[in-house]
Structure formats: C-alpha cells, structure tokens
Enzyme design. Structure first.
Site, short mmCIF file in Angstrom:
data_model
loop_
_atom_site.label_atom_id
_atom_site.label_comp_id
_atom_site.label_asym_id
_atom_site.label_seq_id
_atom_site.Cartn_x
_atom_site.Cartn_y
_atom_site.Cartn_z
N ASP A 387 0.83 -1.20 0.00
CA ASP A 387 0.00 0.00 0.00
C ASP A 387 0.87 1.25 0.00
O ASP A 387 1.80 1.37 0.81
CB ASP A 387 -0.87 -0.05 1.27
CG ASP A 387 -1.97 0.98 1.28
OD1 ASP A 387 -2.94 0.80 0.51
OD2 ASP A 387 -1.85 1.97 2.03
N GLU A 416 1.43 -0.42 -5.05
CA GLU A 416 0.23 0.40 -5.25
C GLU A 416 0.63 1.86 -5.19
O GLU A 416 0.41 2.55 -4.20
CB GLU A 416 -0.83 0.08 -4.17
CG GLU A 416 -2.16 0.77 -4.45
CD GLU A 416 -2.62 1.74 -3.37
OE1 GLU A 416 -3.74 2.23 -3.48
OE2 GLU A 416 -1.86 2.04 -2.42
#
Lengths: 660, 660
Positions: A387, A416
């Site tokens: 993330d 990401e």
C-alpha cells in the site's frame, strides 16, 4: 584518457538492448517471457558483419543465436529468445568479420559484371581453406568439396559459384568457430522471476464481507476465513489466479472512520482495514473477527488447491492504537508540540493513521518488516500488495525486497503507487515485481494506444504493469457513467491487453454508484461490511461473471495473451475503435503461432463502423487469412484492410483468434 | 544482489543530463558553450526537495547552482551553466530535504485554512533553531530575528509568518550547509575543448589553383603556397576563421585520374590530391609543385596573422607509388592472386588508390600516423580534416585522437564521414571533435527543422556538426537547379543555424554546373587546376561574397550564433518558410540577452506570405518587442504572431536581431 573510459572494440558494438540504465539495474523478465534482443553494431568500409546473441541461463547453459539485420542503413540486428528459468540470465552480443558474406556479396556482383572471375574463384578457395582448419568433420567434407568445385576447369565461374553454394558453403562458414576480428558487448543481466510476477489475473475481496451476516436488529457478524473459503469457488469459476486480500490485521479504535469515510464510527462499524493495529496486535497479527492463524493457513491452502494464490496487503502505517506506538516510538515523527504526527495532506487530516518515520532507526525498521513478511511467507503467502509505497523511502524498499528475494526468490511485491512517473519507475527499479498503473484513467482510443506503447515497449524492461479495472479506491467516471457496456469494454481490454489484470469484487455486479464528490464506490467496503448476491445476479443475467470467465479462459488457452512485450497497436479509421494484437511466434509455442487480434469500441454509448488496417508483416500473416471471433464463434475472411461494425450495447469487442 | 548493483540513494536521483552512454564517454562541450543541466529527482511523500548542480572546473574550482523545478509532476530540475576552460569538467546533482520549503508550503495552506496556527509558528522556530547551528554570522542574525518574530505575542500568526519571510528566512535557509538526507548523483565528465572545435566558419581552397597560370600553349603552372598567400585576404575579407586545404602531398602517377574523373591522365594533368604518395614522398612530404616546408610554414603563419587557422587534410590511403608500398607492405591487403588490393566498391574500381590494411600491424600504423600528425602540428597545423574515416577502424581513431590530444589538447579532428548514422555517431564518440553532416541533402523546411532538432538536441552531447554548403564532392541538386537564390538561402541557413559552417571555393561564384551523372562540379578541381576571377565577379555583382562577409560579421557580433545547443525551431503556417532562433541568456552575455530570429523561404523559386509564431516564453520575450532585420536594417514591431512575406528572387530571408 580524455575522451572516454571504454575502449571501442575492433568492430564497434554501439548499444545492445534490452538494458536498464546501462546495466545499473538488471532487465526484468518472467518465466515464459519472450524478449527481443537487439544491437546497433557497425564496422568500417564495405565488408559484411555477423552478429550473434550469446545468452547464458542461470544454470550456466550458453546458447548462441545468429541475429538478423534490421532496416537497411540502421546497422541494427535482432533476434528473439524466451527465458524459462528463474534467476540471473546474462547476455552479450558478439560480432565478427563475416568473410563468407563479403565474398558472396562481391561474387554475385562481379560474376554478373563479368569482372575478376578467376580471382573470385581463388578467393572462395582461400576462404574455404581458412575455414577448414577449425571445421567439424561434416563441414570439413563440405569445404573440401567447395575447394574442388571452385577449381573445376570444366565449369564456368558462375556454375562453380552456384555449385559451391549448393554444396552448403554458407552453412559450413556459419558453423565455423573462426570469428575474425571478434568483438563483444559488455554482459547485461536479466532477472527472470516467476511467471506470476508479470503475467496473471487478480481478484480482490474483503474476507470480512465474504459470509458476513446481518441480524434482524441490523447488527453485523463479520465474515471469517472459514466463511470466505466458500467464496473461493466463485473466484476459481471466474478463472482468477491470484486473490488479493486487504489488510487482515486488528483495526485501531482511535479516530476510527465510519461508513462513507465519516469521521466518527458507530458501535459496530468495523473500521478501515488500513488503520492497522490495536491492543490485539499489529502487522504480525490476524484480526480476531477473521479467525486464527490456523484458519488463515487453511484458507491459503484451500485457495492453493484451487490453483489460486493469496496476495496479502502490506500497509506500512499504524493506527494510534498500534503496539509500535508504545514499543517503538522512534518509528514515528514528533511534531513541534511533542505530539505524534498523524498523516495529513494539508489542509486534510487523517488522524486515524500514524505514518512511519524512517530516518531515526532505519535498521530497526527493516529488521521488523523483514520479520513480519517472513512470518506471512511461512504461512503460505508469496505475494504482497504494498500500500502506498511511494510515501516511504525508495531505498527502504530496495533493501527489503532484495533481502526477502534473496531468501525467497518466488515472492512478488506489487506496488500500489498512483503517483508521478519518476517515482513509479524508481519503485519498479528498486525491485517491485509489478505495479498498478494509470489504466483506470486511460479510456479513449488514443490514450490507450499511447499508454499501451509505453507499458509494452518503453518501460517493459523494468516496469511490469497490472491493469486493474477498479479498486476500492477507484471507481472511474468512465464506469460510473458508461453503463454495462463500459464494464464489458474495460474488462475485455484489461484481460487481453494486460499480461496481468485485476478486478475488485462488485465490478462483476456492475456496481457503478460513487460517493458524491469522490471517485470511489458509495457505502464503500473499506468502512463497512458488504453482502452481495453474486449467484442471483448471474441467474438474472445481471452479472459480468460469465464474460470474465470467458476472458480468463482465453488467457489460459492463448499464451500470447500472457506476454507483456508483444502488444502491437494497429490502425483504425475511427476515433473510438481501438485495435491491437498479441502475437507469439511458432518457435515459442510448440511450432504453432498464437495470434489474437482485439477490435474494441471504446465508446460505450455508440455503434461504430470503420476500417481497420492490420500490420501483416509484424504478425507474419499472409495477404488473406481467417479469424474466428472467440466471443461469438463467427469466422471471417480477413486481410490488411477490414470492415468492422461494433454496437457497444450489444457487443463492444471482437476477440479474434487468427486461424492456423 | 539480485536486482541491481547500485544502491538507490535516500532521495533517489533517477537520472542527470547531459550524459553520453551513462558516462562511458565524456560529454562534449567547447569553450563558451552554455549547457543546460537537468536531473530527474524524486522523493517519498509530500515533503519538498531541493536540487543543486555541483560543477567542478578542470582547475578544481567548484560552483554550486540551485536548480529550478520543471513542469509539475515531472520531478525534473534544471539550470544552465557556461563552460570556459579547456579540460575535464565534472558535475553531479545533489538533492536534500528542503525543510524550509516544506514548512513554507504547509504554513501558507494552514494559515489560510485557519488550522494548527500555533503549531506552524512552533515549527518555524524549531527549523530556525536547527539552521542556527551551522549558519554564518549574517544568517545567524536573521534566524535569531525570525525566532523572536515567530514568538511575538502581539501579532497574528499570519503577520508573524509574513514578517519572518520579510526578515529573509528563505535566503538564510537556502544558504545553510545543513542538507538533511543529502543525496548525490554519480559524477559525470564533460570534456571541454577549444571554441573552434564546435564553433567556427570554414573555407576550402586548393592551394595549387590559387595563383595557377596557364600559358599560351595551354600549359599550366601550379599555384604555390607563396601565390596562395595572396588569396588569404580574400578569405579574411569574407570573415572565415579556418581555411581547409585538400592534401598537399606528392601525387601518384600510376592510374592517375584525368579531368572529370577520366581514367587516363594527360601529360600535365595534376592528378587528384587524394592519390597520395610518389617517388617524392608520402604523407609527411609537401608536393614539390607547392613549394618547400618553409613555404608551407610561412603560409600558415601568414594565415594566423590574419586570424585564420589552417586545417590540413588527412587521407589515410596511398597511391600505388607511395613509399609505404615498398617500405611497409604489411599495411596493404593482398588479394588471393598475390597482388595488392586497390580500392573498390564492386563493380567500381579505384585503381589509383590502395586502402590501408589495419589488422596485420596495427601498432606500427598508429606509430607512423602519430609521427605524421606530430610533424604537421610542429609546422603550425592544429586542425585535421580526416578523409573517409569510416573506412578505417573506429578503434584506430580512438587511439590516434586520444594520443594526439594528450600531447596537444588544442588539436581538432573533423570527420568527413557521409555514411550511416551509427558509424557517424561512433566516430564522434571515438573522439572526432566535429563531423560533416547530411545538411547538403536537407533542403525542405520540414527536413531542416527535424535535422536541426537532432543536431542541436538529440546528438549534441557527443556529435558536433559542421554545416557545409558544398564540397568538391558535393554539389547538391538544390543548388544545381535553384539558381542564385538557392546559394543565398543555403549560406544564410548554414551560417546562422550552424555553430560551425563551411564553404568550398566557387560557391560564392554560384558555380552550379555538375558533371553529367554526378553530384559534383563539372571540370572538378580535384582533377585539374582552376582559375577564378573572384574580384571581377564581385565588381559585376555576380558574387555572393558580400553576403558571406555579412553572415560571418553577424556571427562575430552575435555570440548566440556560435552556440550549438540553443537552436529552437518556431512555427510557420507555410510549408516552405522555416523559422528558428538562437538565444543566449543575459547572464552568459555580460548582462544583455542576445537573440537572433531567422525566417527563411526555403523555396528558391517563389514568394511566400505567411504567419510565423514565436515561442516567446522560450526566448524570455514580452508580448511585444522590436526586431531589426540585419540584412535590410528595417525595424519591425513583433509579437507572438507575425506576418512575413519573402520573395526568394529578391531576398529569401529575414535575419532579425531582437532589440533590447
């Protein structure tokens, strides 16, 4: 040395590719990937040059392939090869003085002009004699016959020349280990990782929603790994290879977000899984609602049995309740007033999240992170979706990924990072095996064509894209407002153009309503449980699942679709009709070429008629050939120019297989 | 390490430029050249980044210049610098955590939003305190005042913030040697050579023609260095800086070529100067007809007195009569029949020329060549125009140029290689200071615009072009058939677009007749003497010399014209009207910007009216400005969009000076 550190070789090899930053980073490849190797190599004068690719596998096997010249005057040579083994491959290009080719070229011209005929014969004999020294038994025989034939007084010079060629002079010369003026490029490394690092289909669901129930009073009971196990067949039926789970750790209570990103959570609001850490534990712990570690391990095993790998989220941040806040305060930044800094993007505040501060105890953090990742690897996780990696130092990721991959070369990290290109590329070079992309925001024909060129050509040596059609954070305007055809178009493009593609649950149900002012689903699963009736939707024809199953089935049947670098955009006369092919040469597909041509109307609200022009030469196709639409089963006679008509409301795309 | 050999720095510096092949070759520059330095540098999160160019001169002086961010989202930083000293410069880019910029950015937003106001003040004080530690006396004073001001309880937070800025907080912070998280790119070398290596005007004449006389019987007496000395004022009057002489060595008699490249020479045909070597000597000898070594040395001195340098031809090949043929037979290739190989491009034969064979005695050849070049250097030659370098090994040139430049860094080699781009670029990287180009064959607006972009941008870090309008070997169709306007157009473009340009004698007399079937002058001076009456032509208005004098005068007056990388093509609405500028910023021109805008009708047979659009921002120009046509003296009011009308028969070009 004033001009340069490197010595130019006798025959200059100006550049070779693939290469990343002159070899500072290894070129990326994945098992089964076909790479086109090239070199710009030149030489003085008019004599001919031979170029060869020398490719060394991780286990030390060396293969040599003759390279083919490109466009005249460009001094370029090409050959394709497939990599099949994980580890570090090395390649270099060698060139040498191709005396046979020079002689052949000269002989053809001089014999036609009727000059120097006996000299040409003598030169051929001299060359054959030179080659004789190092030739193998078979070639020795050929060369001796060539020498005799070129000296045969009963034939004309042209007859002698033609006979020498018929005898196999060319092949004997090419087999020779004599490589006069041999020159080599410097070796370039290729890091070949496993196939899923560059080629696969991904699905995302929140395990707490899978099997969650709501009682009559409106109180929820969380889904668990046990209940979520039942959903695995749904994932399998759609043909996905990877199932990605948002964070499965305890969720903080301080500043917990309520439904629709509201600032105050109610009693049983479950909170965002990305607000990691509570009194129950942190990144190394499973949320008590989801079950035990054993439940998780069983869930992973059940998935694996179905051929599905589990990808785990790794979000390196903490809720204010994370154990680290007390145990390792040096990992958090202090504000000038002494309080711990929460995340902010002024004037926005994210008080439920403490970002990590990397510059006080970097070694300690690396050690902790390696411990966490190693723990989950031990429980069967081989893929991490990281993330927001771009809010952490790139050098941190380089160290972490390198150390994990040293022990576990099979582990894949997906970045990401939806941010500036320089950062996305830097993360890829730092080691991330693959990356999210701007695909969700590339919707018009021209945008897609340009972006696909970038992904499959410009950046493919280091950046491996995963084309997601949606995420819990992204519900693009195109699918918000494009109706069901928009969903079909996007899934079709992602699954056929992308060597990796992904989908977040709900897409197959055409969930299209955004929270006002936001580019994400309303009643977002990030903040609440979500119960969906996939089966009922499919029964009533309100599900895209059958199409998705078809797309993943085609991917399994057509290895060309799993390649990254073979995407080629073709021309269409219409501003909305996008045409591209994916092609795998016969030599890399058990002797049969595999070619898919996709023609898609990117406008979800219209019917388009147009002419598409196929680059036949690039696909090795004849003037006429047959294509079979893998959606409808219809067969068409095609050529360079073809008429198409696509009504997005009915079927926005042709997915053509070129029939062999 | 599996992923790469290099460690990514804490703040990643992804790339820097200029750079050639990742630093394998030094970037080329010449004294007075202005280079734009750039870097792609990124960082995690939202905090600000500072970037600085650290430039080290050959004598070790280090200058630091703050770099300016480019387009938003691109993570690029730029600054221009001028190099002024011969030798190896080095540069690197350093970046650091710009705490002041981050604080300033946050403060502006938070104060406007009315949040965290006292925290912002505290943070400012904390930062000023940190900076205090290493600040100089003046900055210490400022920082102490800032700390006091931010704590002033009688003012609002916004007032305090604004006062701190007014006190000079920003400058004090930027002066600080504290550079948290400092990261550096690897050093890149720049080889700075003397100005003529990249910037100059060249003229070519055959000394044997200058002062040659023909008696009543039609017999010629060769011109000599003595008679040619008289022609130097002609060269000087046209404003040329370099005079290039075709080979001045003894010419072979075997297979000597006659007029118009005929195979058999007559009694007093002088032969091609490129068929070097006779019983009188080889490359180290002067043709007896031209005079003595002393005459040559005097000729060089006379030229130098006029500000003209002599460039000598270096054609590494031999006539069959060259002393080497007997003394060093290993330097020539044998054919299969034992004879020495002459030059050929089958089916064409050049029996008057023996090419050199480099692979039997490379060391001996290098030694011989170094001896020859050193001899001529001793006689005052500092420039060599190398004939057909692409028919000799590139590695040979790398060694020769490097060894000569080690002893004589002022020596310049010009590559006469009209061949494939890869070879032309390889020779440039091997060390050739400059190169002939395809300019003669780039005549349309679009061809020129594209080629100028390549020369001034894509290849300028290693390839320095010299734009010749003609040579004894090249009389392009454009000037064969374009009439006098064609000559004027080509000279104007070459002299104003090219940092170096060149002209072969006869161009100023509009010599336009080609030998049938060839792209070169009829009755070519390569094979015969040529007597031209330059003075009479000028008197009768049949000479381009006045225009050429004007062009070289403008070059002397406008340093922007002597720069290579500052060429910018602007738009015009007409398919034949080419517009470009050359611009030198005030800081590199004693405080006054120097800007020339050229508008030229590339069609020599028409009148064109059109609108041209100037990129004002790139030239630092206001919406309205005045330009003065340096050909006509007329002054115009200009802006972004401008009307022009150019009648090629009258005057095909505007050469505008932007008035300051």
């Amino acid at each position: 040395m004033t001009h340069g550190d490197i010595r130019i070789t006798r025959l200059p090899i100006v550049s070779t590719w693939p290469v990343v930053d002159d070899g500072n980073f290894a070129v990326k490849a994945f098992v089964t990937e076909v790479l086109e190797f090239g070199a710009t190599a030149t030489r003085e004068g008019h004599d001919q040059l031979a170029a060869e690719l020398v490719l060394e596998s991780p286990s030390g096997e060396e293969t040599r392939s003759r390279m083919f010249p490109g466009s005249p005057g460009m001094d370029q040579f090409f050959v394709k090869q497939q990599v099949s083994e994980m580890g570090i491959w090395k390649y270099r290009v060698t060139t040498w003085d191709d005396k046979f080719a020079t002689w052949h070229h000269t002989a053809v011209i001089k014999l036609a002009a009727g000059i120097d005929q006996s000299l040409v014969m003598l030169e051929g004999q001299q060359l054959a004699n030179e080659l004789l020294a190092a030739a193998g038994a078979k070639d020795k025989k050929i060369l001796k016959a060539v020498i005799a034939c070129l000296g045969d007084e009963n034939e004309t010079p042209l007859q002698k020349f033609e006979s020498s060629i018929a005898l196999g002079f060319a092949q004997a010369a090419n087999n020779s280990p004599l490589r006069p003026l041999a020159s080599s490029s410097k070796p370039v490394r290729i890091l070949c990782e496993r196939k899923l690092s560059g080629s696969g289909s991904w699905y995302e669901f929140f395990p707490r929603s899978e099997g969650a129930t709501k009682d009559k009073k409106g109180l929820w009971t969380s889904g668990t790994f046990k209940t979520a196990t039942k959903s695995l067949t749904r994932v399998k039926d759609m043909g996905f290879e990877v199932l990605y789970l948002p964070p499965i750790h305890p969720i903080g209570e301080a500043h917990r977000k309520g439904p629709n990103n509201t600032l105050v959570a109610q009693g049983d609001d479950p909170g965002s899984p990305w607000a990691i850490g509570s009194s129950a534990g942190g990144h190394d712990t499973i949320h008590p609602d989801l079950g035990s570690e054993k439940d998780f391990a069983n869930f992973v095993k059940s998935a694996n049995k179905l051929g599905i790998e589990i990808a785990m989220d790794f979000a390196l941040q903490a809720s204010p309740d994370h154990p680290w806040v007390k145990s390792n305060p040096q990992w958090f930044a202090k504000r000038a007033d002494g309080s711990i800094a929460y995340a902010e993007n002024p004037p926005k505040k994210y008080q439920d999240i403490f970002p990590i501060f990397f510059d006080e105890d970097p070694e300690g953090l690396v050690e902790e992170v390696l411990g966490i990742l190693t723990k989950w690897i031990g429980l069967g996780v081989k893929i991490f979706r990281v993330d927001n990696p771009h809010t952490k130092p790139v050098s941190f990721w380089q160290e972490v990924i390198e150390k994990i991959n040293e022990q576990h070369p099979e582990v894949i990290f997906l970045a990401e990072a939806f941010t500036r290109p320089a950062m996305m590329h830097a993360l890829a070079k730092a080691g991330f095996q693959q990356s999210y992309t701007y695909f969700t925001w590339r919707n018009s024909k021209n945008e897609l064509a340009e972006y696909f060129r970038e992904l499959s050509q410009d950046s493919a040596d280091f950046f491996r894209p995963n084309l997601w059609v949606n995420t819990p954070d992204i519900l693009s305007e195109y699918i918000q407002f494009g109706g069901r055809p928009a969903f079909k178009i996007r899934a079709t493009i992602a699954a056929t153009a992308g060597s990796s593609w992904g989908m977040y649950a709900g897409f197959e149900l055409y969930e299209a309503v955004a929270r006002p002012g936001a580019e994400e689903n309303i009643d977002n699963e990030k903040f609440e449980y979500k119960k969906r009736d996939f089966l009922a939707a499919e029964k009533s024809g309100a599900s895209l699942a059958p199409r998705i199953s078809l797309l993943n089935k085609l991917r399994a049947e057509h290895p060309c679709l799993g390649q990254l670098r073979n995407l080629l955009v073709h021309e269409s006369a219409d501003a909305a009709v996008l045409v591209y092919s994916k092609h795998l040469e016969a030599e890399f597909n058990q002797g049969v070429p595999d070619t898919i041509i996709v023609v898609v109307n990117t406008d979800p609200t219209s019917t388009r008629e147009t002419t598409v022009t196929i680059d036949l030469r690039a696909l090795g196709l004849p003037e006429e050939f047959q294509v079979k639409d893998l959606v409808t089963g219809k067969i068409y006679q095609w050529g360079a120019q073809n008429y198409v008509k696509l009504d997005s409301f009915e079927e926005p795309a042709h997915i053509f297989e070129v029939m062999q």
